[in-house]
Design a protein around this motif. Structure first.
Motif, PDB file in Angstrom:
ATOM      1  N   LEU A 111       0.834  -1.204   0.000  1.00  0.00           N
ATOM      2  CA  LEU A 111       0.000   0.000   0.000  1.00  0.00           C
ATOM      3  C   LEU A 111       0.872   1.258   0.000  1.00  0.00           C
ATOM      4  O   LEU A 111       0.618   2.202  -0.762  1.00  0.00           O
ATOM      5  CB  LEU A 111      -0.937   0.003   1.213  1.00  0.00           C
ATOM      6  CG  LEU A 111      -1.824   1.234   1.368  1.00  0.00           C
ATOM      7  CD1 LEU A 111      -2.723   1.423   0.146  1.00  0.00           C
ATOM      8  CD2 LEU A 111      -2.659   1.120   2.639  1.00  0.00           C
ATOM      9  N   ALA A 112       1.900   1.273   0.827  1.00  0.00           N
ATOM     10  CA  ALA A 112       2.798   2.431   0.875  1.00  0.00           C
ATOM     11  C   ALA A 112       3.476   2.651  -0.474  1.00  0.00           C
ATOM     12  O   ALA A 112       3.582   3.791  -0.954  1.00  0.00           O
ATOM     13  CB  ALA A 112       3.842   2.247   1.974  1.00  0.00           C
ATOM     14  N   TRP A 113       3.933   1.568  -1.106  1.00  0.00           N
ATOM     15  CA  TRP A 113       4.583   1.699  -2.413  1.00  0.00           C
ATOM     16  C   TRP A 113       3.596   2.188  -3.474  1.00  0.00           C
ATOM     17  O   TRP A 113       3.964   2.985  -4.324  1.00  0.00           O
ATOM     18  CB  TRP A 113       5.226   0.386  -2.841  1.00  0.00           C
ATOM     19  CG  TRP A 113       6.392  -0.013  -2.006  1.00  0.00           C
ATOM     20  CD1 TRP A 113       7.336   0.812  -1.456  1.00  0.00           C
ATOM     21  CD2 TRP A 113       6.751  -1.331  -1.615  1.00  0.00           C
ATOM     22  NE1 TRP A 113       8.247   0.076  -0.747  1.00  0.00           N
ATOM     23  CE2 TRP A 113       7.918  -1.239  -0.826  1.00  0.00           C
ATOM     24  CE3 TRP A 113       6.196  -2.592  -1.848  1.00  0.00           C
ATOM     25  CZ2 TRP A 113       8.550  -2.355  -0.288  1.00  0.00           C
ATOM     26  CZ3 TRP A 113       6.825  -3.697  -1.306  1.00  0.00           C
ATOM     27  CH2 TRP A 113       7.981  -3.582  -0.535  1.00  0.00           C
ATOM     28  N   ALA A 114       2.371   1.696  -3.434  1.00  0.00           N
ATOM     29  CA  ALA A 114       1.370   2.138  -4.402  1.00  0.00           C
ATOM     30  C   ALA A 114       1.091   3.636  -4.235  1.00  0.00           C
ATOM     31  O   ALA A 114       0.987   4.371  -5.231  1.00  0.00           O
ATOM     32  CB  ALA A 114       0.084   1.336  -4.249  1.00  0.00           C
ATOM     33  N   LEU A 115       0.996   4.088  -2.995  1.00  0.00           N
ATOM     34  CA  LEU A 115       0.792   5.519  -2.751  1.00  0.00           C
ATOM     35  C   LEU A 115       2.001   6.330  -3.199  1.00  0.00           C
ATOM     36  O   LEU A 115       1.864   7.391  -3.821  1.00  0.00           O
ATOM     37  CB  LEU A 115       0.500   5.769  -1.266  1.00  0.00           C
ATOM     38  CG  LEU A 115      -0.834   5.246  -0.753  1.00  0.00           C
ATOM     39  CD1 LEU A 115      -0.908   5.350   0.768  1.00  0.00           C
ATOM     40  CD2 LEU A 115      -1.988   5.991  -1.412  1.00  0.00           C
ATOM     41  N   MET A 116       3.193   5.821  -2.882  1.00  0.00           N
ATOM     42  CA  MET A 116       4.424   6.492  -3.280  1.00  0.00           C
ATOM     43  C   MET A 116       4.518   6.570  -4.807  1.00  0.00           C
ATOM     44  O   MET A 116       4.877   7.607  -5.369  1.00  0.00           O
ATOM     45  CB  MET A 116       5.626   5.733  -2.707  1.00  0.00           C
ATOM     46  CG  MET A 116       6.933   6.472  -2.799  1.00  0.00           C
ATOM     47  SD  MET A 116       8.353   5.507  -2.200  1.00  0.00           S
ATOM     48  CE  MET A 116       7.754   4.799  -0.689  1.00  0.00           C
ATOM     49  N   ARG A 117       4.172   5.476  -5.458  1.00  0.00           N
ATOM     50  CA  ARG A 117       4.239   5.424  -6.926  1.00  0.00           C
ATOM     51  C   ARG A 117       3.279   6.433  -7.556  1.00  0.00           C
ATOM     52  O   ARG A 117       3.574   7.013  -8.592  1.00  0.00           O
ATOM     53  CB  ARG A 117       3.915   3.998  -7.411  1.00  0.00           C
ATOM     54  CG  ARG A 117       4.039   3.802  -8.894  1.00  0.00           C
ATOM     55  CD  ARG A 117       5.480   3.956  -9.325  1.00  0.00           C
ATOM     56  NE  ARG A 117       5.602   3.829 -10.753  1.00  0.00           N
ATOM     57  CZ  ARG A 117       6.214   4.716 -11.525  1.00  0.00           C
ATOM     58  NH1 ARG A 117       6.775   5.776 -11.003  1.00  0.00           N
ATOM     59  NH2 ARG A 117       6.296   4.533 -12.814  1.00  0.00           N
ATOM     60  N   SER A 118       2.136   6.658  -6.911  1.00  0.00           N
ATOM     61  CA  SER A 118       1.153   7.586  -7.475  1.00  0.00           C
ATOM     62  C   SER A 118       1.616   9.041  -7.436  1.00  0.00           C
ATOM     63  O   SER A 118       1.119   9.857  -8.206  1.00  0.00           O
ATOM     64  CB  SER A 118      -0.197   7.441  -6.767  1.00  0.00           C
ATOM     65  OG  SER A 118      -0.127   7.955  -5.459  1.00  0.00           O
ATOM     66  N   VAL A 119       2.549   9.377  -6.557  1.00  0.00           N
ATOM     67  CA  VAL A 119       3.032  10.753  -6.478  1.00  0.00           C
ATOM     68  C   VAL A 119       4.349  10.968  -7.219  1.00  0.00           C
ATOM     69  O   VAL A 119       4.752  12.102  -7.440  1.00  0.00           O
ATOM     70  CB  VAL A 119       3.165  11.245  -5.012  1.00  0.00           C
ATOM     71  CG1 VAL A 119       1.820  11.229  -4.322  1.00  0.00           C
ATOM     72  CG2 VAL A 119       4.189  10.456  -4.246  1.00  0.00           C
ATOM     73  N   LEU A 120       5.020   9.894  -7.606  1.00  0.00           N
ATOM     74  CA  LEU A 120       6.269  10.022  -8.361  1.00  0.00           C
ATOM     75  C   LEU A 120       5.967  10.191  -9.849  1.00  0.00           C
ATOM     76  O   LEU A 120       4.950   9.696 -10.344  1.00  0.00           O
ATOM     77  CB  LEU A 120       7.147   8.783  -8.149  1.00  0.00           C
ATOM     78  CG  LEU A 120       7.724   8.606  -6.747  1.00  0.00           C
ATOM     79  CD1 LEU A 120       8.438   7.262  -6.627  1.00  0.00           C
ATOM     80  CD2 LEU A 120       8.688   9.734  -6.421  1.00  0.00           C
TER      81      LEU A 120
END
Length: 157
Positions: A111-120
């Motif tokens: 979940l953290a990576w998916a959120l991080m990926r959405s802002v990169l």
């Protein structure tokens, strides 16, 4: 002949010591090698979530996300199960705690990576890969430190 076997065994142990591996015992397989495999899977999962195009180039028709997730979960669960601070807990409850911890860690990371990926930025796959691996390393280090500190609180008597 017996001395040759002993010298080979000593050579194997010396080699294991040099590269930082533990000898193959039942205890080490469950509490060292399976968690080690879980960390490798966790790292691959970070790359897979943060840069899915990279994995699809290597294995075009295979989606390994679920395999990597389950392997990461299993490695984490075996690590938690073997912690000294849980040694006096009944095995069934200890197993449930380990599965819960492994699930929360693995799924929370996804979940953290998916959120991080959405802002990169989408076009910068290298940045996403590095961010995934770096954040995964930080999460693993913090988790290991947490469990080490918990283990220190256990009465050794």
């Amino acid at each position: 002949m017996a001395s040759e076997g002993a010298s080979n065994k000593n050579a194997d142990c010396t080699l294991c010591d040099k590269i930082g591996l533990k000898p193959f015992t039942k205890e080490n397989v469950f509490h060292y090698y399976i968690p080690l495999h879980g960390v490798v899977s966790y790292s691959a999962l970070a790359v897979n979530v943060m840069n899915p195009g990279f994995v699809s180039k290597i294995l075009p028709k295979k989606d390994l996300t679920n395999v990597l997730l389950l392997s990461s979960l299993a490695g984490t669960a075996f690590y938690i199960y073997g912690r000294p601070h849980l040694s006096k807990i009944p095995n069934s409850r200890r197993g449930l705690y380990a599965i819960l911890g492994g699930s929360l860690f693995s799924m929370g990371s996804v979940l953290a990576w998916a959120l991080m990926r959405s802002v990169l930025p989408r076009e910068n796959a290298a940045l996403a890969t590095i961010a995934g691996l770096a954040s995964g390393a930080v999460l693993v280090k913090l988790s290991v430190d947490y469990f080490t500190d918990c283990d220190k609180l256990v009465d050794k008597n």
